[in-house]
Motif scaffolding. Sequence first.
Motif, PDB file in Angstrom:
ATOM      1  N   ALA A  91       0.883  -1.160   0.000  1.00  0.00           N
ATOM      2  CA  ALA A  91       0.000   0.000   0.000  1.00  0.00           C
ATOM      3  C   ALA A  91       0.927   1.218   0.000  1.00  0.00           C
ATOM      4  N   VAL A  92       0.598   2.198  -0.835  1.00  0.00           N
ATOM      5  CA  VAL A  92       1.437   3.379  -1.005  1.00  0.00           C
ATOM      6  C   VAL A  92       0.603   4.620  -0.687  1.00  0.00           C
ATOM      7  N   GLU A  93       0.984   5.327   0.363  1.00  0.00           N
ATOM      8  CA  GLU A  93       0.341   6.603   0.684  1.00  0.00           C
ATOM      9  C   GLU A  93       1.238   7.715   0.157  1.00  0.00           C
ATOM     10  N   VAL A  94       0.753   8.458  -0.805  1.00  0.00           N
ATOM     11  CA  VAL A  94       1.525   9.555  -1.391  1.00  0.00           C
ATOM     12  C   VAL A  94       1.245  10.815  -0.589  1.00  0.00           C
ATOM     13  N   MET A  95       2.286  11.358   0.042  1.00  0.00           N
ATOM     14  CA  MET A  95       2.118  12.510   0.914  1.00  0.00           C
ATOM     15  C   MET A  95       2.449  13.845   0.245  1.00  0.00           C
ATOM     16  N   ASN A 105       4.456   7.040   2.417  1.00  0.00           N
ATOM     17  CA  ASN A 105       4.570   5.886   3.297  1.00  0.00           C
ATOM     18  C   ASN A 105       4.315   4.606   2.505  1.00  0.00           C
ATOM     19  N   LEU A 106       5.079   3.581   2.836  1.00  0.00           N
ATOM     20  CA  LEU A 106       5.014   2.306   2.127  1.00  0.00           C
ATOM     21  C   LEU A 106       4.723   1.202   3.129  1.00  0.00           C
ATOM     22  N   TYR A 107       3.697   0.400   2.846  1.00  0.00           N
ATOM     23  CA  TYR A 107       3.277  -0.670   3.747  1.00  0.00           C
ATOM     24  C   TYR A 107       3.308  -2.004   2.998  1.00  0.00           C
ATOM     25  N   PRO A 108       4.163  -2.932   3.423  1.00  0.00           N
ATOM     26  CA  PRO A 108       4.188  -4.245   2.747  1.00  0.00           C
ATOM     27  C   PRO A 108       2.907  -5.027   3.033  1.00  0.00           C
ATOM     28  N   LEU A 109       2.435  -5.729   2.017  1.00  0.00           N
ATOM     29  CA  LEU A 109       1.221  -6.543   2.130  1.00  0.00           C
ATOM     30  C   LEU A 109       1.523  -7.987   1.767  1.00  0.00           C
ATOM     31  N   ASP A 110       0.830  -8.907   2.400  1.00  0.00           N
ATOM     32  CA  ASP A 110       0.820 -10.295   1.951  1.00  0.00           C
ATOM     33  C   ASP A 110      -0.209 -10.333   0.827  1.00  0.00           C
ATOM     34  N   TYR A 111       0.263 -10.384  -0.408  1.00  0.00           N
ATOM     35  CA  TYR A 111      -0.619 -10.193  -1.564  1.00  0.00           C
ATOM     36  C   TYR A 111      -1.832 -11.116  -1.536  1.00  0.00           C
ATOM     37  N   ARG A 112      -1.623 -12.410  -1.377  1.00  0.00           N
ATOM     38  CA  ARG A 112      -2.737 -13.349  -1.478  1.00  0.00           C
ATOM     39  C   ARG A 112      -3.739 -13.170  -0.337  1.00  0.00           C
ATOM     40  N   LYS A 113      -3.270 -12.891   0.867  1.00  0.00           N
ATOM     41  CA  LYS A 113      -4.185 -12.620   1.986  1.00  0.00           C
ATOM     42  C   LYS A 113      -4.944 -11.320   1.742  1.00  0.00           C
ATOM     43  N   HIS A 114      -4.248 -10.344   1.185  1.00  0.00           N
ATOM     44  CA  HIS A 114      -4.895  -9.062   0.916  1.00  0.00           C
ATOM     45  C   HIS A 114      -6.001  -9.224  -0.122  1.00  0.00           C
ATOM     46  N   VAL A 115      -5.741 -10.013  -1.149  1.00  0.00           N
ATOM     47  CA  VAL A 115      -6.775 -10.242  -2.174  1.00  0.00           C
ATOM     48  C   VAL A 115      -8.000 -10.897  -1.551  1.00  0.00           C
ATOM     49  N   GLU A 116      -7.794 -11.832  -0.627  1.00  0.00           N
ATOM     50  CA  GLU A 116      -8.940 -12.462   0.048  1.00  0.00           C
ATOM     51  C   GLU A 116      -9.762 -11.424   0.789  1.00  0.00           C
ATOM     52  N   LYS A 179      -5.672  -1.098   9.619  1.00  0.00           N
ATOM     53  CA  LYS A 179      -4.648  -2.150   9.516  1.00  0.00           C
ATOM     54  C   LYS A 179      -3.263  -1.527   9.334  1.00  0.00           C
ATOM     55  N   ARG A 180      -3.178  -0.497   8.494  1.00  0.00           N
ATOM     56  CA  ARG A 180      -1.893   0.170   8.271  1.00  0.00           C
ATOM     57  C   ARG A 180      -1.406   0.863   9.540  1.00  0.00           C
TER      58      ARG A 180
END
Length: 197
Positions: A91-95, A105-116, A179-180
């Motif tokens: 997830a990318v928050e452009v400030m 700000n940059l937030y790593p995601l577990d792609y497959r869990k996020h898609v669910e 969550k972020r």
Amino acid sequence: MNIDLLGNLEKIMRMNTRSYQSDFERDRETLMDAAANADTVLLRDRIYLWMSRPCGTWCVKEKDVFLEPACAHNIWSYYAGETSQRILAYAVEVMGMENKKAVGNLYPLDYRKHVESVKNAAIPADRIRMVYEKGERFENRNKSLSKKDDAVLGRYRYSEYVPNDRRAWEAALDQEERKREMMRCGKIESHIRKLAE
């Protein structure tokens, strides 16, 4: 938090994306535009979901990912079943802009869990808002749409899906924000070094 977004996303892309690295130029343009207009655009419109795959990248607005059948929803969800691919998602928050760089700000995601979670929370969108320089109109999503200028409303600017249930859609986006907020703050250098191992 408050990092050079494009410099760091490019490092991640170069480690993980072997083919179609040129996709990142489109992402760069999108994020630079959001950073340049940060003073006039709401934060919710400056939050993106970005992924690096072995064959290309994607950068889509988070708010559109939670609208079905928006193109962003379909793009983001498409690769969830491909377990053989290493997909790095954020997830990318452009400030805004700082020293001619897009920062945020940059937030790593577990792609497959996020898609669910996206699939479970996505809101149907049966109408499209067509925005022109002198006004707007709404169309059914199944109608063939034209991006031509309108004789009364003037120059075509953009179109977007409209959620059937706006409150549920906003609640889904608020949940992603919470969550972020609960994520532990780390150092981007350490994260990139770990990815390279």
